[in-house]
Scaffold this active site. Structure first.
Site, PDB file in Angstrom:
ATOM      1  N   CYS A 395      94.277  19.777  42.040  1.00  0.00           N
ATOM      2  CA  CYS A 395      95.422  18.950  41.622  1.00  0.00           C
ATOM      3  C   CYS A 395      96.648  19.406  42.411  1.00  0.00           C
ATOM      4  O   CYS A 395      96.784  20.596  42.702  1.00  0.00           O
ATOM      5  CB  CYS A 395      95.707  19.102  40.123  1.00  0.00           C
ATOM      6  SG  CYS A 395      94.488  18.337  39.059  1.00  0.00           S
ATOM      7  N   GLU A 429      90.587  17.411  46.767  1.00  0.00           N
ATOM      8  CA  GLU A 429      89.596  16.750  45.926  1.00  0.00           C
ATOM      9  C   GLU A 429      89.970  15.285  45.751  1.00  0.00           C
ATOM     10  O   GLU A 429      91.127  14.948  45.537  1.00  0.00           O
ATOM     11  CB  GLU A 429      89.529  17.459  44.566  1.00  0.00           C
ATOM     12  CG  GLU A 429      88.397  17.002  43.681  1.00  0.00           C
ATOM     13  CD  GLU A 429      88.254  17.862  42.448  1.00  0.00           C
ATOM     14  OE1 GLU A 429      88.577  17.383  41.345  1.00  0.00           O
ATOM     15  OE2 GLU A 429      87.825  19.022  42.580  1.00  0.00           O
TER      16      GLU A 429
END
Length: 539
Positions: A395, A429
């Site tokens: 994140c 990601e």
């Protein structure tokens, strides 16, 4: 008349709603009613603007609704019930006959030699995300012998293909395809290669074209494609992925539940749902300690907490400091409470990630700005301690008061500096948020162009570089390098060799962008020793 019309509005209705656009002009986009409430005998409607980001969802008053174009939700057809049980269909002779025929066919196709062998149940294995090849990911392929012959060099302007606006639109649109896989097709003799298939070991020549054709260095705001290994996994991975599978979405999580957050000297308006305790969601303002991120229900409670809180910086080790900018490394296992509070705050501004209360598999890198009162949080990124897919970011978030000031690229640059120290290539990601994708595309473009423009020619020849060399220098994964070169429309295939054509507009645009980029990471100020997290004793 209006009151009677208001009574007819139910959840799921669609109608135009008045809002202000970026130019502060009135517009009437179509919106869906998600919820209704009544305050002081006045109705309010929570609306989601169709084809707009969820962060624009809001409560509106009845005077902003265009009731003339009200669309009621379509009723779903109910299946007939059998014996009062919903979902079952009444039996019929035809169905009974088909069932008996199917049963007989199954017995006929069973193995007839000897005893019946039970069919073992196959274990369903989840395919790693890295093995899926999405259309947004270029397929590297090695050149055939017929294609590796060197060609004589012509001026760049003579072979640079000119594409119409429609072709460029189709090329960008092809990157937005999401989730489907592509088969790898072996190269066949006599078959021409497409220009977008680049071998990573292929030597690429760099030209500078002074023609007017160019692709903008900064990505357009409408681009929503993801880069390599794009897609959402069908099942959550056990290693600590924060990708949201979207299966838990319901009417509760689709609505913002916090009106306002006070963090230090800033008041933040959340964009998305975050699972703070239910009793705090009804408060007009949620108060957070800006140093330990503990949430409190009133200003008086916050003042009392500040007299007891001894923290003036995030817990963990300070691994970087230059000027007023510092980075702290926080272990999700050793500082669990802080990490969970950080995730709760970040979820207010991240929609594509889910929240794990088990923060043990993660490291958190918090960027702060220092003044006389302490170290104030600016943003952060998290990463897995062990990543099988080479993810160097799980994140990443810059808090809204600090956005559009260069801190996002600084966080991205810092994540790649850590990858350089670790001796690895990394990638974020997927999927990225819309703002995250813009930041990464811009960073990749500037980083790669910086290397290409610094190349020097040897013996009067054009400078040459391979995709692998760019990846090793920058620690950017090869798939991200290739997709960025294609996005900038720099790769051309001419007479058996790949060339990168840098137009004058691209060079000037890059120089203007670098002049605005004042914040950079200084590797000399980084004090970081990577750990081998494969040994559980380190956890």
């Amino acid at each position: 008349m209006a009151d009677s019309a208001n009574m007819e509005i139910v959840e799921g209705c669609r109608l135009p709603v008045l809002r202000k656009n970026q130019e502060n002009e009135d517009e009437w986009p179509l919106a869906e009613i998600l919820s209704l409430k009544e305050i002081n005998s006045r109705k309010l409607y929570y609306v989601h603007y169709i084809d707009f980001n969820k962060r624009l969802d809001e409560w509106v008053t009845p005077d902003r609704l265009d009731l003339k174009k009200l669309q009621f939700p379509k009723k779903e057809a109910k299946t007939p019930t059998k014996n009062g049980l919903p979902g079952s269909r009444p039996s019929s002779p035809e169905r009974d006959v088909r069932k008996s025929l199917d049963h007989s066919l199954q017995t006929v196709t069973a193995p007839s030699r000897g005893k019946t062998v039970p069919i073992p149940k196959r274990k369903v294995e989840s395919v790693p995300l890295a093995t899926q090849v999405s259309p947004a990911t270029p397929v590297p392929s090695l050149p055939s012998s017929a294609e590796t012959t060197q060609a004589s060099v012509y001026p760049a302007s003579t072979f640079t293909p000119k594409s119409s606006g429609r072709e460029e639109h189709e090329q960008l649109g092809s990157l937005a395809t999401n989730g489907t896989s592509r088969r790898l097709i072996a190269s066949q003799p006599g078959r021409k290669r497409k220009a977008n298939c680049v071998g990573t070991e292929e030597i690429v020549k760099v030209f500078q074209d002074m023609g007017p054709r160019c692709a903008s260095v900064c990505p357009p705001p409408g681009e929503d494609s993801q880069d390599s290994s794009d897609g959402i996994p069908s099942a959550p991975r056990m290693t600590g992925s924060l990708v949201s599978d979207r299966s838990h979405d319901d009417i509760i999580t689709r609505m913002k539940n916090i009106d306002c957050i006070e963090l230090g000297r800033h008041r933040l308006k959340p964009w998305y749902f975050s699972p703070y305790p239910q009793e705090l969601t009804a408060l007009p303002i949620l108060y957070l300690c800006e140093f330990c991120l503990k949430y409190l229900k009133s200003l008086k409670c916050l003042q009392r907490h500040l007299t007891k809180c001894n923290l003036r910086h995030p817990p963990g080790n300070e691994i970087y400091r230059k000027g007023t900018i510092s980075f702290f490394e926080i272990d999700g296992r050793k500082n669990k409470t802080y990490s969970q509070n950080l995730c709760l705050l970040a979820k207010c501004f991240l929609d594509h990630k889910t929240l794990y209360y088990d923060t043990d598999p993660f490291l958190f890198y918090v960027m702060t700005e220092y003044d006389a009162k302490g170290f104030h949080i600016v943003g952060y990124f998290s990463k897995e301690k062990e990543s099988t897919e080479d993810y160097n970011v799980a994140c990443i978030l810059t808090l809204p008061p600090y956005q559009r000031r260069g801190y996002g690229k600084l966080l991205i640059e810092f994540s790649y500096e850590l990858s350089k120290v670790e001796g690895k290539t990394g990638t974020p990601e997927k999927p990225l948020s819309d703002l995250g994708l813009l930041s990464y595309r811009s960073y990749w473009s500037q980083t790669i162009l910086e290397i290409l423009m610094d190349l020097k020619s040897d013996n009067g020849e054009r400078p040459q570089i391979t995709i692998n060399e760019i990846s090793e220098i920058t620690s950017v994964k090869k798939e991200d390098v290739i997709s960025t070169l294609q996005y900038l429309n720099l790769i051309n295939y001419y007479k058996g060799q790949y060339i990168l054509t840098l137009s004058e507009d691209i060079v000037e645009g890059h120089e203007r962008a670098m002049q605005k980029r004042h914040l950079r990471i200084d590797p000399k100020c980084l004090h970081f020793t990577p750990k081998d997290w494969s040994k559980r004793g380190k956890w």
